[in-house]
Design a protein around this motif. Structure first.
Motif, PDB file in Angstrom:
ATOM      1  N   ALA A 190      25.663 -11.535 -62.035  1.00  0.00           N
ATOM      2  CA  ALA A 190      24.530 -10.925 -61.331  1.00  0.00           C
ATOM      3  C   ALA A 190      23.290 -11.168 -62.179  1.00  0.00           C
ATOM      4  N   LEU A 191      22.152 -11.268 -61.529  1.00  0.00           N
ATOM      5  CA  LEU A 191      20.877 -11.370 -62.227  1.00  0.00           C
ATOM      6  C   LEU A 191      20.270  -9.974 -62.277  1.00  0.00           C
ATOM      7  N   VAL A 192      19.959  -9.524 -63.478  1.00  0.00           N
ATOM      8  CA  VAL A 192      19.395  -8.191 -63.664  1.00  0.00           C
ATOM      9  C   VAL A 192      17.874  -8.311 -63.579  1.00  0.00           C
ATOM     10  N   THR A 193      17.284  -7.556 -62.646  1.00  0.00           N
ATOM     11  CA  THR A 193      15.844  -7.663 -62.405  1.00  0.00           C
ATOM     12  C   THR A 193      15.169  -6.296 -62.474  1.00  0.00           C
ATOM     13  N   SER A 194      13.865  -6.343 -62.693  1.00  0.00           N
ATOM     14  CA  SER A 194      13.061  -5.122 -62.635  1.00  0.00           C
ATOM     15  C   SER A 194      12.745  -4.826 -61.171  1.00  0.00           C
ATOM     16  N   ASP A 195      12.055  -3.733 -60.922  1.00  0.00           N
ATOM     17  CA  ASP A 195      11.690  -3.374 -59.553  1.00  0.00           C
ATOM     18  C   ASP A 195      10.815  -4.433 -58.889  1.00  0.00           C
ATOM     19  N   ASP A 196      10.021  -5.159 -59.676  1.00  0.00           N
ATOM     20  CA  ASP A 196       9.163  -6.209 -59.104  1.00  0.00           C
ATOM     21  C   ASP A 196       9.828  -7.584 -59.127  1.00  0.00           C
ATOM     22  N   ARG A 197      11.153  -7.612 -59.331  1.00  0.00           N
ATOM     23  CA  ARG A 197      11.980  -8.823 -59.322  1.00  0.00           C
ATOM     24  C   ARG A 197      11.728  -9.745 -60.520  1.00  0.00           C
ATOM     25  N   THR A 198      11.242  -9.193 -61.603  1.00  0.00           N
ATOM     26  CA  THR A 198      11.137  -9.960 -62.842  1.00  0.00           C
ATOM     27  C   THR A 198      12.536 -10.062 -63.430  1.00  0.00           C
ATOM     28  N   LEU A 199      12.939 -11.278 -63.789  1.00  0.00           N
ATOM     29  CA  LEU A 199      14.279 -11.476 -64.339  1.00  0.00           C
ATOM     30  C   LEU A 199      14.343 -10.927 -65.762  1.00  0.00           C
ATOM     31  N   LEU A 200      15.264 -10.017 -65.982  1.00  0.00           N
ATOM     32  CA  LEU A 200      15.438  -9.396 -67.296  1.00  0.00           C
ATOM     33  C   LEU A 200      16.660  -9.924 -68.033  1.00  0.00           C
TER      34      LEU A 200
ATOM     35  N   VAL B 176      16.027 -19.641 -61.868  1.00  0.00           N
ATOM     36  CA  VAL B 176      14.713 -20.203 -61.566  1.00  0.00           C
ATOM     37  C   VAL B 176      13.795 -19.035 -61.264  1.00  0.00           C
ATOM     38  N   THR B 177      12.541 -19.113 -61.720  1.00  0.00           N
ATOM     39  CA  THR B 177      11.622 -18.045 -61.365  1.00  0.00           C
ATOM     40  C   THR B 177      11.561 -17.939 -59.854  1.00  0.00           C
ATOM     41  N   PHE B 178      11.162 -16.836 -59.322  1.00  0.00           N
ATOM     42  CA  PHE B 178      11.263 -16.440 -57.917  1.00  0.00           C
ATOM     43  C   PHE B 178      12.677 -15.960 -57.642  1.00  0.00           C
ATOM     44  N   ILE B 179      13.475 -15.758 -58.679  1.00  0.00           N
ATOM     45  CA  ILE B 179      14.836 -15.261 -58.608  1.00  0.00           C
ATOM     46  C   ILE B 179      15.689 -16.077 -57.642  1.00  0.00           C
ATOM     47  N   ALA B 180      16.007 -17.233 -58.106  1.00  0.00           N
ATOM     48  CA  ALA B 180      16.926 -18.122 -57.413  1.00  0.00           C
ATOM     49  C   ALA B 180      17.723 -18.827 -58.501  1.00  0.00           C
ATOM     50  N   ILE B 181      18.699 -19.610 -58.116  1.00  0.00           N
ATOM     51  CA  ILE B 181      19.481 -20.333 -59.111  1.00  0.00           C
ATOM     52  C   ILE B 181      19.653 -21.786 -58.692  1.00  0.00           C
ATOM     53  N   ILE B 182      19.914 -22.628 -59.678  1.00  0.00           N
ATOM     54  CA  ILE B 182      20.281 -24.009 -59.420  1.00  0.00           C
ATOM     55  C   ILE B 182      21.800 -24.029 -59.469  1.00  0.00           C
ATOM     56  N   PRO B 183      22.450 -24.422 -58.383  1.00  0.00           N
ATOM     57  CA  PRO B 183      23.913 -24.371 -58.357  1.00  0.00           C
ATOM     58  C   PRO B 183      24.581 -25.434 -59.227  1.00  0.00           C
TER      59      PRO B 183
END
Length: 143
Positions: free
Chosen positions: A66-76, A126-133
């Motif tokens: 899982a990607l852990v994010t802040s409330d504003d979707r910043t990747l933590l 990837v920023t914008f909360i996505a991933i490269i598969p």
């Protein structure tokens, strides 16, 4: 103005345009950028979510994390399923890997494929909360 009926100034700029996979022209309009292969179906969670709950979401996901994010979707951080105890009531941030290496969507694909060390053999945030598969790394010969 140069024969165009309507002209617009896209204020966010070219990088934002590319990052959102909008059409481009020029010398290399089809040059592969990671934004064209990124996926947005990874599990997102907040740092305070229970480990057991996050693990249940990961089980329904095509990715083992899982990607852990802040409330504003910043990747933590990143929480791999292998680090999550299904019986734990602790917050996921207690076991998350903070600050994973990320790339912006407009970065050329060959730059990511050639990154040393590779961010992960399975995926790369990837920023914008996505991933490269994973298939991207196999196609590049770097997996």
């Amino acid at each position: 103005m140069l024969g165009f009926a309507e002209v617009y100034d896209y204020e966010p700029g070219k990088v934002d345009w590319l990052a959102h996979n909008l059409p481009v022209e020029g010398e290399r309009p089809a040059a592969p950028i990671i934004g064209r292969v990124m996926r947005d179906d990874a599990v997102l969670c907040r740092p305070t979510e229970r480990i057991a709950d996050v693990l249940e979401s990961i089980k329904r996901s095509p990715y083992p994390f899982a990607l852990v994010t802040s409330d504003d979707r910043t990747l933590l951080g990143r929480a791999p399923s292998s680090a999550l105890d299904p019986a734990s009531d602790r917050p996921v941030w207690d076991v998350a890997e903070p600050g994973p290496k990320t790339f912006r969507p407009h970065v050329p694909a060959e730059k990511v494929a050639g990154a040393e060390p590779l961010p992960s053999r399975n995926s790369c945030p990837v920023t914008f909360i996505a991933i490269i598969p994973r298939f991207f790394f196999f196609a590049s010969g770097k997996a």
